[in-house]
Design an enzyme around this catalytic site. Structure first.
Site, PDB file in Angstrom:
ATOM      1  CD1 TRP A 119      -2.219   2.404   2.087  1.00  0.00           C
ATOM      2  CD2 TRP A 119      -3.436   0.275  -0.116  1.00  0.00           C
ATOM      3  NE1 TRP A 119      -3.616   2.558   1.367  1.00  0.00           N
ATOM      4  CE2 TRP A 119      -4.037   1.610  -0.072  1.00  0.00           C
ATOM      5  CE3 TRP A 119      -3.029  -0.583  -0.638  1.00  0.00           C
ATOM      6  CZ2 TRP A 119      -5.404   1.768  -0.544  1.00  0.00           C
ATOM      7  CZ3 TRP A 119      -4.666   0.122  -1.891  1.00  0.00           C
ATOM      8  CH2 TRP A 119      -5.482   0.777  -1.722  1.00  0.00           C
ATOM      9  CG  ASP A 169      -2.547  13.472  -1.394  1.00  0.00           C
ATOM     10  OD1 ASP A 169      -2.721  12.289  -1.497  1.00  0.00           O
ATOM     11  OD2 ASP A 169      -2.112  13.673  -1.916  1.00  0.00           O
ATOM     12  CD  GLU A 172      -4.521   5.282   0.136  1.00  0.00           C
ATOM     13  OE1 GLU A 172      -4.266   5.501   1.846  1.00  0.00           O
ATOM     14  OE2 GLU A 172      -5.031   5.194  -0.375  1.00  0.00           O
ATOM     15  CD  GLU A 330     -13.360   5.353  -3.457  1.00  0.00           C
ATOM     16  OE1 GLU A 330     -12.351   5.170  -4.394  1.00  0.00           O
ATOM     17  OE2 GLU A 330     -12.375   5.459  -2.185  1.00  0.00           O
TER      18      GLU A 330
HETATM   19  C1  BGC Z   1      -8.793   6.933  -0.625  1.00  0.00           C
HETATM   20  C2  BGC Z   1      -8.437   7.038   0.807  1.00  0.00           C
HETATM   21  C3  BGC Z   1      -9.244   6.819   1.264  1.00  0.00           C
HETATM   22  C4  BGC Z   1      -9.435   4.832   1.181  1.00  0.00           C
HETATM   23  C5  BGC Z   1     -10.037   4.201   1.363  1.00  0.00           C
HETATM   24  C6  BGC Z   1      -8.240   5.479  -1.371  1.00  0.00           C
HETATM   25  O1  BGC Z   1      -8.974   5.663  -3.023  1.00  0.00           O
HETATM   26  O2  BGC Z   1      -7.453   8.078  -1.861  1.00  0.00           O
HETATM   27  O3  BGC Z   1      -8.269   8.190   0.959  1.00  0.00           O
HETATM   28  O4  BGC Z   1      -8.466   6.387   2.275  1.00  0.00           O
HETATM   29  O5  BGC Z   1      -9.635   5.033  -0.218  1.00  0.00           O
HETATM   30  O6  BGC Z   1     -11.780   4.520   1.818  1.00  0.00           O
END
Ligand code: BGC
Length: 378
Positions: A119, A169, A172, A330
């Site tokens: 990750w 950030d 990620e 999301e």
């Molecule tokens: C996002 C993160 C989030 C993770 C789990 C990723 O795609 O960039 O901000 O913490 O998903 O939801």
């Protein structure tokens, strides 16, 4: 819990209630909140970032016990790594900081392990955000903070030693930069660590000094303010929608201040299309769609600046992203910044994460902020 079939879209209070129920039903027995129960790349893991905001929403909605079980889980993860944190601190004090690969992970399995999948570690924001959520919770419910004292101390030590390191950030990405929203999460966490009242005098002084330094870097002289608004990272002139949290929910920059107002304005102009909010202009993840959780963060910032009307428009848009079963994604692809980049992500990880618990949490949190959560409180 499923909503009764009524042949109509759920109201905001109904969706808020369903969100709280969904989060409660998916919380692991050990306290971890899954990011998404079904999405290939997230299943089986809990993030400090997502989880802290989820815990704050549950706490604000009156579900104190759920939030406290998450804080217990965070404490377990931290206490199991007390030796590693001591090494990080000692190396920083000696002027030879440990490499990024030896910093703490971003996400953990429900039983508190790093897991076997690679990750984008390392990220600092979550170690501030959980302290912030805990501080808010203790203030709200009068809980006894000494239950989490050791984990609070460990988090403060880790952040005091590391707050100014570049890291990945919220998304990620861009590990070479110091991100303004990461600094905001750290400053909010250190502020709350002091308010929790469990630190010894030496740690209190160190936390206060690091908070002051993080706030200074986040300001104009530290290159966190460019063009009169908060910047995506130090020295950048772009914005990132995560800044909505720094101005709103985390209250690091007051929403009603000139800097808060200018940041909200820029997020509206640059990243908001039809009430849906993009992460940042160069986003290509699943084509760079709009994130309901970001509309909610911006909505909270508006609400705190006194514009409940605009906040309700953003809340309504976030609610409109729920599917017929009330599951929130999301992101949605109604307006894409890079439509040619959707397929590669679908091939890699499958369809967009849905449900994403963080999306549900932010809808719930904004509904509570606006008092539009009738019936949610247990
Ligand atoms: C996002 C993160 C989030 C993770 C789990 C990723 O795609 O960039 O901000 O913490 O998903 O939801």
């Amino acid at each position: 819990m499923t909503l009764p079939v009524t042949g109509r879209r759920p109201s905001i209070p109904e969706l808020a209630e369903r969100s709280a129920e969904l989060i409660a039903s998916l919380q692991d027995a050990g306290g971890a909140y899954p990011a998404s129960p079904t999405f290939s790349a997230y299943a089986g893991y809990s993030w400090f970032r997502d989880g802290a905001f989820i815990a704050d929403a549950m706490s604000a909605a009156g579900r104190a016990e759920s939030a406290e079980r998450f804080f217990d889980w965070c404490a377990g993860v931290l206490e199991a790594r007390a030796d590693r944190i001591a090494e990080v601190v000692a190396a920083a004090e000696a002027g030879t900081p440990v490499p990024d690969a030896e910093m703490l992970a971003t996400r953990f399995t429900f039983d508190g392990r790093e897991g076997d999948d690679d990750w984008w570690d390392f990220q600092l924001d979550g170690y501030g955000t959980w302290l912030w959520a805990l501080g808010e919770h203790v203030r709200r419910h009068g809980a006894d903070a000494s239950r989490w004292r050791h984990a609070i101390e460990l988090s403060v030590d880790y952040l005091v030693a590391s707050w100014d390191r570049p890291c990945f950030d919220w998304w990620e990405e861009h590990a070479q930069h110091v991100h303004v929203s990461t600094l905001g999460c750290i400053a909010a966490g250190l502020r709350e660590s002091l308010a929790l009242g469990v630190l010894d005098p030496a740690r209190s002084a160190a936390a206060a000094a690091a908070e002051r330094s993080a706030l200074a870097r986040l300001g104009a002289e530290g290159e966190g303010v460019v063009g009169g608004h908060l910047a995506k990272w130090l020295g950048s002139d772009a914005v990132d929608a995560s800044l909505g949290a720094v101005v709103g929910l985390l209250d690091v920059v007051p929403a009603g201040s000139p800097l808060g107002a200018a940041t909200i304005e820029r997020l509206e102009q640059e990243l908001t299309v039809g009430d849906g909010v993009h992460r940042y202009l160069d986003d290509t993840f699943y084509g760079g769609g709009q994130w309901p959780l970001l509309s909610c963060f911006l909505g909270i910032a508006h609400a705190r600046a006194g514009d409940a009307g605009r906040a309700r428009e953003l809340l309504a848009w976030a609610a409109s992203t729920a599917d017929a079963d009330g599951a929130m994604p999301e992101q949605v692809g109604q307006h894409l910044l890079a439509p040619e980049r959707v397929d590669e992500w679908v091939e890699r990880w499958g369809p967009v994460a849905q449900p994403l618990l963080w999306s549900h949490a932010m809808l719930l949190r904004l509904a509570v902020e606006l008092g539009d959560d009738e019936g949610v409180r247990a």
